[in-house]
Design an enzyme around this catalytic site. Structure first.
Site, PDB file in Angstrom:
ATOM      1  N   ASP A 120       0.876  -1.173   0.000  1.00 49.35           N
ATOM      2  CA  ASP A 120       0.000   0.000   0.000  1.00 49.35           C
ATOM      3  C   ASP A 120       0.919   1.231   0.000  1.00 49.35           C
ATOM      4  OD1 ASP A 120       0.776   0.528   2.639  1.00 49.35           O
ATOM      5  OD2 ASP A 120      -1.245   0.386   3.487  1.00 49.35           O
ATOM      6  N   CYS A 167       2.758  -3.132   3.972  1.00 44.78           N
ATOM      7  CA  CYS A 167       1.952  -1.950   4.287  1.00 44.78           C
ATOM      8  C   CYS A 167       2.752  -1.171   5.325  1.00 44.78           C
ATOM      9  CB  CYS A 167       0.538  -2.326   4.750  1.00 44.78           C
ATOM     10  SG  CYS A 167       0.426  -3.235   6.306  1.00 44.78           S
ATOM     11  N   THR A 177       2.789  -1.285   8.547  1.00 43.56           N
ATOM     12  CA  THR A 177       3.284  -2.154   9.615  1.00 43.56           C
ATOM     13  C   THR A 177       3.467  -3.608   9.186  1.00 43.56           C
ATOM     14  OG1 THR A 177       1.013  -2.615  10.257  1.00 43.56           O
ATOM     15  CG2 THR A 177       2.116  -0.789  11.398  1.00 43.56           C
ATOM     16  N   HIS A 225       9.010 -24.052   9.330  1.00 41.99           N
ATOM     17  CA  HIS A 225       7.905 -24.633  10.094  1.00 41.99           C
ATOM     18  C   HIS A 225       6.530 -24.330   9.503  1.00 41.99           C
ATOM     19  CE1 HIS A 225      10.182 -25.327  14.160  1.00 41.99           C
ATOM     20  NE2 HIS A 225      10.792 -25.863  13.116  1.00 41.99           N
ATOM     21  N   HIS A 242       5.311 -30.740  10.736  1.00 43.36           N
ATOM     22  CA  HIS A 242       4.843 -29.416  10.311  1.00 43.36           C
ATOM     23  C   HIS A 242       3.847 -29.523   9.155  1.00 43.36           C
ATOM     24  CE1 HIS A 242       7.750 -27.877  13.053  1.00 43.36           C
ATOM     25  NE2 HIS A 242       8.698 -28.569  12.452  1.00 43.36           N
TER      26      HIS A 242
HETATM   27  C1  RB5 Z   1      -2.130   2.982   6.292  1.00 42.06           C
HETATM   28  O1  RB5 Z   1      -2.085   4.259   6.862  1.00 42.06           O
HETATM   29  C2  RB5 Z   1      -1.771   1.940   7.340  1.00 42.06           C
HETATM   30  O2  RB5 Z   1      -2.820   1.779   8.211  1.00 42.06           O
HETATM   31  C3  RB5 Z   1      -1.427   0.645   6.677  1.00 42.06           C
HETATM   32  O3  RB5 Z   1      -0.337   0.833   5.834  1.00 42.06           O
HETATM   33  C4  RB5 Z   1      -1.033  -0.510   7.574  1.00 42.06           C
HETATM   34  O4  RB5 Z   1      -0.039  -0.130   8.479  1.00 42.06           O
HETATM   35  C5  RB5 Z   1      -2.128  -1.230   8.233  1.00 42.06           C
HETATM   36  O5  RB5 Z   1      -1.951  -2.219   8.932  1.00 42.06           O
END
Ligand code: RB5
Length: 144
Positions: free
Chosen positions: A9, A66, A68, A99, A134
């Site tokens: 993203d 993304c 995180t 695993h 596994h």
């Molecule tokens: C987008 O702002 C952010 O929420 C997305 O990139 C991600 O971190 C969501 O888990």
């Protein structure tokens, strides 16, 4: 040549480019599902289109990014056939393959990792699935 699918993203556009360069310099074919600007998008849309493309076949594994790595991996794991692991160091990179035999790994573009993401990708790619017990556990996951 190993074919790898990748998408992010708006929260990981630069990390995606770094990983693509690494993969290409390691003789991988890369399918880039976007995005390539920091204009805001919804990560569940990116996860769904990328997992659907992966499920057509022919890909070695996939990488989802993304801010995180959390949201996009949650979304990916709702798609039938997908096992997306959030990797955050060399040990989890190894275990995700050994695993869990993950077919996707996820990272966050806004996370400060202790090792470069490309080193984690490399570790995942160089590890083999351990099989045996596994295999049974993964079958149980996929049956849920
Ligand atoms: C987008 O702002 C952010 O929420 C997305 O990139 C991600 O971190 C969501 O888990």
């Amino acid at each position: 040549m190993k074919k790898i699918i990748i998408a992010s993203d708006h929260g990981a556009v630069y990390l995606k480019q770094e990983i693509i360069s690494f993969l290409k310099s390691n003789n991988c074919e890369v399918k880039d599902m976007g995005v390539n600007t920091e204009d805001s998008v919804d990560y569940p849309d990116i996860a769904l289109s990328t997992c659907n493309e992966f499920n057509k076949g022919g890909y070695y594994f996939g990488i989802l990014l993304c801010g995180t790595g959390i949201g996009i991996s949650i979304a990916a794991n709702k798609v039938k056939g997908i096992r997306c692991a959030q990797v955050y160091d060399l040990f989890t990179a190894e275990m995700a393959k050994a695993h869990n035999n993950a077919n996707f790994i996820a990272f966050g573009g806004r996370i400060k990792y202790s090792v470069p993401v490309t080193a984690m990708v490399d570790k995942f790619m160089k590890t083999t699935f351990s099989g045996e017990r596994h295999e049974r556990r993964i079958s149980k996951i996929m049956a849920i």
